[in-house]
Design a protein around this motif. Structure first.
Motif, PDB file in Angstrom:
ATOM      1  N   TYR A  13      11.073   6.743  -0.843  1.00  0.00           N
ATOM      2  CA  TYR A  13      11.553   8.117  -0.932  1.00  0.00           C
ATOM      3  C   TYR A  13      10.387   9.070  -0.705  1.00  0.00           C
ATOM      4  CZ  TYR A  13      13.860  12.320  -2.706  1.00  0.00           C
ATOM      5  OH  TYR A  13      14.397  13.580  -2.824  1.00  0.00           O
ATOM      6  N   ASN A  14      10.571   9.983   0.237  1.00  0.00           N
ATOM      7  CA  ASN A  14       9.550  10.985   0.530  1.00  0.00           C
ATOM      8  C   ASN A  14       9.932  12.277  -0.189  1.00  0.00           C
ATOM      9  OD1 ASN A  14       7.184  11.969   1.902  1.00  0.00           O
ATOM     10  ND2 ASN A  14       8.536  13.054   3.322  1.00  0.00           N
ATOM     11  N   GLU A  15       9.284  12.533  -1.313  1.00  0.00           N
ATOM     12  CA  GLU A  15       9.638  13.675  -2.153  1.00  0.00           C
ATOM     13  C   GLU A  15       9.263  15.003  -1.483  1.00  0.00           C
ATOM     14  OE1 GLU A  15      11.153  15.943  -4.982  1.00  0.00           O
ATOM     15  OE2 GLU A  15      11.223  13.772  -5.188  1.00  0.00           O
ATOM     16  N   LYS A  16       7.969  15.279  -1.415  1.00  0.00           N
ATOM     17  CA  LYS A  16       7.497  16.527  -0.817  1.00  0.00           C
ATOM     18  C   LYS A  16       6.507  16.301   0.311  1.00  0.00           C
ATOM     19  CE  LYS A  16       8.012  19.114  -5.156  1.00  0.00           C
ATOM     20  NZ  LYS A  16       7.301  19.941  -6.176  1.00  0.00           N
ATOM     21  N   GLY A  17       6.272  15.056   0.667  1.00  0.00           N
ATOM     22  CA  GLY A  17       5.294  14.767   1.707  1.00  0.00           C
ATOM     23  C   GLY A  17       3.870  14.913   1.226  1.00  0.00           C
ATOM     24  N   GLU A  18       3.674  14.760  -0.085  1.00  0.00           N
ATOM     25  CA  GLU A  18       2.342  14.950  -0.666  1.00  0.00           C
ATOM     26  C   GLU A  18       1.747  13.638  -1.197  1.00  0.00           C
ATOM     27  OE1 GLU A  18       2.993  17.883  -3.645  1.00  0.00           O
ATOM     28  OE2 GLU A  18       3.234  19.542  -2.207  1.00  0.00           O
ATOM     29  N   ASP A  19       2.307  12.507  -0.776  1.00  0.00           N
ATOM     30  CA  ASP A  19       1.851  11.218  -1.287  1.00  0.00           C
ATOM     31  C   ASP A  19       0.811  10.549  -0.397  1.00  0.00           C
ATOM     32  OD1 ASP A  19       3.431  11.117  -3.649  1.00  0.00           O
ATOM     33  OD2 ASP A  19       5.180  10.693  -2.415  1.00  0.00           O
ATOM     34  N   GLY A  20       0.328  11.267   0.604  1.00  0.00           N
ATOM     35  CA  GLY A  20      -0.707  10.706   1.465  1.00  0.00           C
ATOM     36  C   GLY A  20      -0.138   9.710   2.459  1.00  0.00           C
ATOM     37  N   GLU A  21      -0.781   8.575   2.589  1.00  0.00           N
ATOM     38  CA  GLU A  21      -0.457   7.614   3.630  1.00  0.00           C
ATOM     39  C   GLU A  21       0.651   6.657   3.197  1.00  0.00           C
ATOM     40  OE1 GLU A  21      -3.586   5.937   6.772  1.00  0.00           O
ATOM     41  OE2 GLU A  21      -3.645   4.869   4.869  1.00  0.00           O
ATOM     42  N   VAL A  22       1.572   6.399   4.113  1.00  0.00           N
ATOM     43  CA  VAL A  22       2.570   5.352   3.937  1.00  0.00           C
ATOM     44  C   VAL A  22       2.074   4.134   4.708  1.00  0.00           C
ATOM     45  CG1 VAL A  22       4.983   4.677   4.258  1.00  0.00           C
ATOM     46  CG2 VAL A  22       4.402   7.077   3.809  1.00  0.00           C
ATOM     47  N   VAL A  23       1.894   3.019   4.012  1.00  0.00           N
ATOM     48  CA  VAL A  23       1.367   1.798   4.629  1.00  0.00           C
ATOM     49  C   VAL A  23       2.477   0.753   4.683  1.00  0.00           C
ATOM     50  CG1 VAL A  23      -0.374  -0.018   4.519  1.00  0.00           C
ATOM     51  CG2 VAL A  23      -0.940   2.293   3.747  1.00  0.00           C
ATOM     52  N   ILE A  24       2.740   0.257   5.867  1.00  0.00           N
ATOM     53  CA  ILE A  24       3.798  -0.724   6.094  1.00  0.00           C
ATOM     54  C   ILE A  24       3.159  -2.001   6.634  1.00  0.00           C
ATOM     55  CG2 ILE A  24       5.967  -1.173   7.305  1.00  0.00           C
ATOM     56  CD1 ILE A  24       5.780   2.081   7.752  1.00  0.00           C
ATOM     57  N   SER A  25       3.480  -3.132   6.040  1.00  0.00           N
ATOM     58  CA  SER A  25       2.848  -4.379   6.486  1.00  0.00           C
ATOM     59  C   SER A  25       3.879  -5.468   6.713  1.00  0.00           C
ATOM     60  CB  SER A  25       1.806  -4.856   5.460  1.00  0.00           C
ATOM     61  OG  SER A  25       2.430  -5.302   4.280  1.00  0.00           O
ATOM     62  N   PHE A  26       3.526  -6.372   7.623  1.00  0.00           N
ATOM     63  CA  PHE A  26       4.347  -7.536   7.964  1.00  0.00           C
ATOM     64  C   PHE A  26       3.381  -8.697   8.139  1.00  0.00           C
ATOM     65  CE2 PHE A  26       6.033 -10.291  11.326  1.00  0.00           C
ATOM     66  CZ  PHE A  26       7.250 -10.668  10.770  1.00  0.00           C
ATOM     67  N   THR A  27       3.471  -9.699   7.285  1.00  0.00           N
ATOM     68  CA  THR A  27       2.466 -10.768   7.293  1.00  0.00           C
ATOM     69  C   THR A  27       3.113 -12.141   7.095  1.00  0.00           C
ATOM     70  OG1 THR A  27       2.096 -10.653   4.893  1.00  0.00           O
ATOM     71  CG2 THR A  27       0.749  -9.213   6.281  1.00  0.00           C
ATOM     72  N   GLU A  28       2.399 -13.151   7.577  1.00  0.00           N
ATOM     73  CA  GLU A  28       2.657 -14.541   7.204  1.00  0.00           C
ATOM     74  C   GLU A  28       1.291 -15.219   7.241  1.00  0.00           C
ATOM     75  OE1 GLU A  28       2.946 -17.819   6.142  1.00  0.00           O
ATOM     76  OE2 GLU A  28       2.961 -18.244   8.295  1.00  0.00           O
ATOM     77  N   ILE A  29       0.682 -15.324   6.083  1.00  0.00           N
ATOM     78  CA  ILE A  29      -0.698 -15.813   5.997  1.00  0.00           C
ATOM     79  C   ILE A  29      -0.818 -16.968   4.994  1.00  0.00           C
ATOM     80  CG2 ILE A  29      -1.704 -13.596   6.637  1.00  0.00           C
ATOM     81  CD1 ILE A  29      -2.128 -12.975   3.709  1.00  0.00           C
ATOM     82  N   LYS A  30       0.322 -17.459   4.493  1.00  0.00           N
ATOM     83  CA  LYS A  30       0.267 -18.491   3.467  1.00  0.00           C
ATOM     84  C   LYS A  30       0.643 -19.875   3.981  1.00  0.00           C
ATOM     85  CE  LYS A  30       1.418 -15.140  -0.153  1.00  0.00           C
ATOM     86  NZ  LYS A  30       2.412 -14.736  -1.191  1.00  0.00           N
ATOM     87  N   GLY A  31       1.381 -19.925   5.081  1.00  0.00           N
ATOM     88  CA  GLY A  31       1.882 -21.218   5.539  1.00  0.00           C
ATOM     89  C   GLY A  31       0.840 -22.092   6.198  1.00  0.00           C
ATOM     90  N   GLY A  32      -0.116 -21.445   6.888  1.00  0.00           N
ATOM     91  CA  GLY A  32      -1.160 -22.205   7.552  1.00  0.00           C
ATOM     92  C   GLY A  32      -0.705 -22.946   8.800  1.00  0.00           C
ATOM     93  N   HIS A  33       0.484 -22.628   9.303  1.00  0.00           N
ATOM     94  CA  HIS A  33       0.938 -23.293  10.531  1.00  0.00           C
ATOM     95  C   HIS A  33       1.003 -22.266  11.661  1.00  0.00           C
ATOM     96  CE1 HIS A  33       4.648 -21.419   9.214  1.00  0.00           C
ATOM     97  NE2 HIS A  33       5.194 -21.685  10.384  1.00  0.00           N
ATOM     98  N   TRP A  34       1.165 -22.751  12.876  1.00  0.00           N
ATOM     99  CA  TRP A  34       1.048 -21.890  14.056  1.00  0.00           C
ATOM    100  C   TRP A  34       2.378 -21.260  14.424  1.00  0.00           C
ATOM    101  CZ3 TRP A  34      -3.658 -20.764  16.153  1.00  0.00           C
ATOM    102  CH2 TRP A  34      -4.739 -21.521  15.670  1.00  0.00           C
ATOM    103  N   LYS A  35       2.278 -20.022  14.915  1.00  0.00           N
ATOM    104  CA  LYS A  35       3.448 -19.232  15.294  1.00  0.00           C
ATOM    105  C   LYS A  35       3.215 -18.645  16.682  1.00  0.00           C
ATOM    106  CE  LYS A  35       2.158 -17.345  11.531  1.00  0.00           C
ATOM    107  NZ  LYS A  35       1.627 -18.471  10.749  1.00  0.00           N
TER     108      LYS A  35
END
Length: 303
Positions: free
Chosen positions: A265-287
Motif C-alpha cells: 500500500y502506497n500511503e503518501k509516497g513518502e516511504d522511499g524505495e520500493v524493492v522487489i525481488s525474485f530469487t532462487e538461490i537455495k536449490g543449487g541446481h541449474w536453471k
C-alpha cells in the motif's frame, strides 16, 4: 398529446459548476456522465475535469518521455498517457489506468539488477518484436538466480494498493524452473512480504497426473484431517494442513506471462524505495530458458 421533456434542476447550473462536481469523481464516471446530456458532455470534456485526473507530475513525465507527442486537450493527454510510453531513455514504461488515473510502471530488464546479468555464459541480451523494450534478458544457465528491481514510492499514486509482477516468457528449452519454487518479496520502508512462486509446473506432477488420467486412477482430493472439540465443533488437526502452494503464472493477452510477486500500500509516497525481488538461490541446481521483459507495478483491485 405529446409529453413535455422535463428539465432537471442540475441542467440549469453553470457548466463550470457541473465540471467542478465531475472533477471530484473518477475518469470512468466522467466518461459515463458525458452521455447524460450535451451540457454534461461539455462539462465532462473540459480541461478543468481532466486536469484533476492527470498526475501532479505530468510535466515531469512528459519531459522524460523517449519520444514527444502532441495533444489537443487535457482529456486527449489523459488518454494518450493511458497507452504505455517509454520514459527514462527507454529503460522504463509508464501508463495511466483508464478507470482511476492511477500510475502504472514497468521496469525493463536492463534496469533491473540481475546477478551475472553481464556474463554471456549465464545471461544474454536479445531483442524480441513483441517486447516494449529494445532488449530482454534470456537466462542461459545459472544455479544462482537473483533479480531485483526498485522504484521510488513518490513516483506512484498515493493511497493506492499496488501489486508487482514479473513479466516473462519461457523458451522451448527451459528447464529447472519448477523445483524448488522461487521466492518473491516486496519491501517498502520497514514493511516486507514474502511469497513462493513457481514459473513452471512440476514435471513429476504433470507426468503423474497424465498417467492417472490415462489409466483412470485420478482420485478425489482428500479432506484435511479433523478432530472434535469438547463442544462438538470440528477443527483441523494442528500440523496436518499443507502450506499454500506456490503462486502459478498467468498468461497475458500479448503472448507474455506474469506472476504476482507481492503487493503493498502506497500511503503518501513518502516511504522511499520500493524493492522487489525474485530469487532462487537455495536449490543449487541449474536453471535456463527464462526470458525476462521486466517487472510491472500496477494497482491491485479487490474482487
Amino acid at each position: 398529446m405529446g409529453k413535455e421533456k422535463e428539465d432537471s434542476g442540475i441542467e440549469k447550473l453553470p457548466e463550470g459548476c457541473i465540471a467542478h462536481a465531475i472533477a471530484h469523481t473518477s475518469p470512468l464516471d466522467a466518461c459515463r456522465s458525458s452521455a447524460v446530456s450535451t451540457t454534461f458532455r461539455a462539462a465532462a470534456d473540459s480541461d478543468l475535469v481532466w486536469h484533476r485526473f492527470l498526475p501532479a507530475d505530468t510535466l515531469s513525465i512528459l519531459s522524460s518521455a523517449l519520444r514527444p507527442f502532441e495533444y489537443s486537450s487535457k482529456r486527449d493527454l489523459f488518454f494518450r498517457l493511458c497507452d504505455s510510453i517509454l520514459i527514462d531513455g527507454g529503460k522504463m514504461s509508464m501508463w495511466l489506468e483508464r478507470s482511476t488515473g492511477a500510475k502504472c510502471y514497468m521496469i525493463s530488464a536492463r534496469e533491473l539488477s540481475i546477478v551475472w546479468g553481464d556474463t554471456p555464459q549465464y545471461w544474454q541480451w536479445i531483442s524480441l518484436p513483441d517486447s516494449r523494450f529494445s532488449e530482454v534478458a534470456e537466462l542461459m544457465n545459472v544455479c544462482w538466480m537473483e533479480i531485483r528491481g526498485c522504484i521510488q514510492s513518490k513516483m506512484l499514486t498515493p493511497q493506492t494498493t499496488y501489486a508487482a509482477y514479473l513479466i516473462f516468457k519461457l523458451a522451448d528449452w527451459s528447464r529447472g524452473l519448477d523445483i524448488p519454487p522461487q521466492e518473491a518479496s516486496v519491501t517498502v520502508g520497514l514493511r516486507s512480504s514474502t511469497t513462493l512462486v513457481r514459473l513452471q509446473p512440476r514435471r513429476d506432477t504433470v507426468r503423474a497426473r497424465r498417467n492417472r488420467i490415462r489409466f483412470g486412477l485420478l482420485m478425489p482430493v482428500e479432506a484435511p484431517a479433523v478432530h472434535t472439540l469438547n463442544n462438538g465443533d470440528e477443527a483441523e488437526e494442528v500440523g496436518e494442513r499443507d502450506p499454500p502452494p506456490p503462486t502459478p503464472p498467468l498468461a497475458r493477452d500479448n503472448g507474455w506471462m506474469e506472476v504476482a510477486l507481492g503487493e503493498f500500500y502506497n500511503e503518501k509516497g513518502e516511504d522511499g524505495e520500493v524493492v522487489i525481488s525474485f530469487t532462487e538461490i537455495k536449490g543449487g541446481h541449474w536453471k535456463k530458458g527464462l526470458i525476462v521483459q521486466g517487472i510491472e507495478i500496477r494497482p491491485k483491485h479487490r474482487k
